[in-house]
Motif scaffolding. Structure first.
Motif, PDB file in Angstrom:
ATOM      1  N   GLU A 115     -31.685 -38.529  13.013  1.00 22.46           N
ATOM      2  CA  GLU A 115     -31.302 -38.574  14.424  1.00 22.46           C
ATOM      3  C   GLU A 115     -29.828 -38.930  14.548  1.00 22.46           C
ATOM      4  O   GLU A 115     -29.278 -39.685  13.750  1.00 22.46           O
ATOM      5  CB  GLU A 115     -32.152 -39.606  15.168  1.00 22.46           C
ATOM      6  CG  GLU A 115     -33.611 -39.207  15.274  1.00 22.46           C
ATOM      7  CD  GLU A 115     -34.414 -40.188  16.095  1.00 22.46           C
ATOM      8  OE1 GLU A 115     -33.815 -41.164  16.603  1.00 22.46           O
ATOM      9  OE2 GLU A 115     -35.632 -39.998  16.233  1.00 22.46           O
ATOM     10  N   GLY A 116     -29.198 -38.377  15.568  1.00 21.76           N
ATOM     11  CA  GLY A 116     -27.756 -38.534  15.733  1.00 21.76           C
ATOM     12  C   GLY A 116     -27.304 -39.961  15.993  1.00 21.76           C
ATOM     13  O   GLY A 116     -26.114 -40.261  15.863  1.00 21.76           O
ATOM     14  N   ASN A 117     -28.228 -40.832  16.372  1.00 22.59           N
ATOM     15  CA  ASN A 117     -27.819 -42.225  16.654  1.00 22.59           C
ATOM     16  C   ASN A 117     -27.774 -43.099  15.399  1.00 22.59           C
ATOM     17  O   ASN A 117     -27.480 -44.279  15.483  1.00 22.59           O
ATOM     18  CB  ASN A 117     -28.752 -42.858  17.700  1.00 22.59           C
ATOM     19  CG  ASN A 117     -30.215 -42.842  17.277  1.00 22.59           C
ATOM     20  OD1 ASN A 117     -30.532 -42.494  16.144  1.00 22.59           O
ATOM     21  ND2 ASN A 117     -31.098 -43.196  18.197  1.00 22.59           N
ATOM     22  N   HIS A 118     -28.080 -42.523  14.243  1.00 24.26           N
ATOM     23  CA  HIS A 118     -27.966 -43.272  12.991  1.00 24.26           C
ATOM     24  C   HIS A 118     -26.497 -43.378  12.571  1.00 24.26           C
ATOM     25  O   HIS A 118     -25.704 -42.460  12.805  1.00 24.26           O
ATOM     26  CB  HIS A 118     -28.751 -42.597  11.869  1.00 24.26           C
ATOM     27  CG  HIS A 118     -30.229 -42.856  11.933  1.00 24.26           C
ATOM     28  ND1 HIS A 118     -31.096 -42.063  12.660  1.00 24.26           N
ATOM     29  CD2 HIS A 118     -30.995 -43.819  11.360  1.00 24.26           C
ATOM     30  CE1 HIS A 118     -32.329 -42.521  12.528  1.00 24.26           C
ATOM     31  NE2 HIS A 118     -32.289 -43.589  11.744  1.00 24.26           N
ATOM     32  N   VAL A 119     -26.144 -44.496  11.957  1.00 22.86           N
ATOM     33  CA  VAL A 119     -24.811 -44.674  11.376  1.00 22.86           C
ATOM     34  C   VAL A 119     -24.998 -44.940   9.889  1.00 22.86           C
ATOM     35  O   VAL A 119     -25.592 -45.950   9.494  1.00 22.86           O
ATOM     36  CB  VAL A 119     -24.052 -45.853  12.028  1.00 22.86           C
ATOM     37  CG1 VAL A 119     -22.697 -46.030  11.354  1.00 22.86           C
ATOM     38  CG2 VAL A 119     -23.886 -45.604  13.530  1.00 22.86           C
ATOM     39  N   VAL A 120     -24.531 -43.995   9.073  1.00 20.11           N
ATOM     40  CA  VAL A 120     -24.691 -44.113   7.620  1.00 20.11           C
ATOM     41  C   VAL A 120     -23.327 -43.907   6.975  1.00 20.11           C
ATOM     42  O   VAL A 120     -22.843 -42.784   6.883  1.00 20.11           O
ATOM     43  CB  VAL A 120     -25.702 -43.089   7.071  1.00 20.11           C
ATOM     44  CG1 VAL A 120     -25.877 -43.274   5.564  1.00 20.11           C
ATOM     45  CG2 VAL A 120     -27.041 -43.220   7.791  1.00 20.11           C
TER      46      VAL A 120
END
Length: 338
Positions: free
Chosen positions: A308-313
């Protein structure tokens, strides 16, 4: 009832083969799409159905009638071309009924058919305009109306939406599909755009280098690709194809319950979940808005994960990955599905 049948049909151009001996059955009342990369033989296949090209070998039937040696004008088919093929000096109405006039159809019949086609495709306000005064979408509707007024049993379309911009192309896909379903038309449609194929088709015929790779519904061809080519051609993000070594993903300690003779495993990016037991390092990521495409290293290979685009990796971070064993696809040394 079948609309089109190929029995070992082939097409050669001297020493070059455009279509290898092929069997194909397309059903009446369905929207059948010929899909594949440029040069795969899809337009040649369409032209063989239309009679615009003669088969080098084999038998072609349309609604049960052998048409292998029948000229195009007697096959009961209509065709919508990529460039619409409208006469620039004729009005919308004149373009639509041109074929009817050439065949000597009665004037009252022509007018009735014209009115019906204009109303059906929302072209009545433009009946006296010339093609140059129309938008691309309106020109496409005129070409479609011309194909429909002839009451042909089979409508053939050669990339009719490719000249339209993305937004209009999407709108016309919906309109064209709705019209086909409302009229119960038998349509054979050529495209290289898999989005068109997957969103419109009842059956997809996927070709590669003059050979039919797979014939299936959009769902089947996505969920059960018959070969490595199909697996990686179909899907907005390519399926991950990973080499196997001794039952493991090559270069890793990830052990899989691989069937006999499997040399590679496929898994779609959306079927991989974050938080699993397999620890891999992220090389980089691509933010596309709704999705975040993560590229993780698996030995010398790369696994792409759709999150999902709201993940920060952050790059170089380690993530845990997991998947349902039922979502894995297995292929043998010939690239065929196991």
């Amino acid at each position: 009832m079948t609309a089109v049948t190929f029995e070992q049909v082939s097409k050669d151009w001297g020493t070059a083969t455009a279509l290898y001996p092929s069997d194909l059955t397309l059903m009446a009342g369905q929207f059948s799409v010929l899909l594949g990369p440029s040069g795969c033989g899809k337009t040649t296949t369409l032209r063989l159905i239309a009679g615009l090209e003669a088969a080098s070998a084999g038998r072609i039937s349309i609604f049960g009638q052998d048409v292998t040696s029948v000229p195009p004008s007697h096959r009961g088919v209509s065709m919508v071309f990529q460039n619409y093929a409208l006469f620039p000096h004729l009005s919308v109405a004149e373009n639509i009924v041109f074929g009817l006039k050439v065949r000597g159809v009665a004037r009252t019949t022509i007018e009735d058919k014209l009115k019906k086609a204009l109303d059906m495709l929302s072209l009545s306000p433009y009946r006296e305009r010339k093609p140059a005064q129309l938008s691309g979408g309106q020109q496409q509707r005129v070409a479609l109306a011309r194909a429909l007024v002839g009451d042909s049993k089979l409508c053939l379309m050669d990339e009719p939406l490719s000249n339209l911009d993305a937004q209009l192309r999407q709108e016309m896909r919906h309109e064209l599909r709705a019209l086909q379903q409302a009229l119960g038309l038998s349509v054979v449609y050529v495209t290289h755009d898999q989005t068109e194929a997957m969103s419109m088709a009842d059956r997809v015929v996927l070709l590669k280098a003059g050979r039919i790779e797979q014939v299936a519904t959009p769902y089947e061809i996505y969920q059960a690709p018959g070969s490595l080519f199909v697996a990686q051609f179909i899907g907005s993000s390519r399926m991950n194809i990973l080499a196997l070594e001794a039952g493991r993903i090559a270069g890793t300690d990830i052990l899989l319950d691989a069937p006999p003779h499997a040399v590679s495993v496929g898994i779609r990016p959306e079927d991989i979940k974050l938080g699993g037991m397999h620890r891999l390092s992220v090389s980089h990521s691509e933010f596309t808005g709704a999705d975040l495409m993560l590229h993780a290293r698996a030995g010398a290979q790369t696994i792409v994960v759709r999150a999902e685009g709201n993940h920060v990796v952050p790059p170089q971070s380690e993530i845990g990955l997991g998947w349902d064993a039922g979502r894995l696809h297995w292929f043998d040394e010939k690239g065929l599905r196991i």
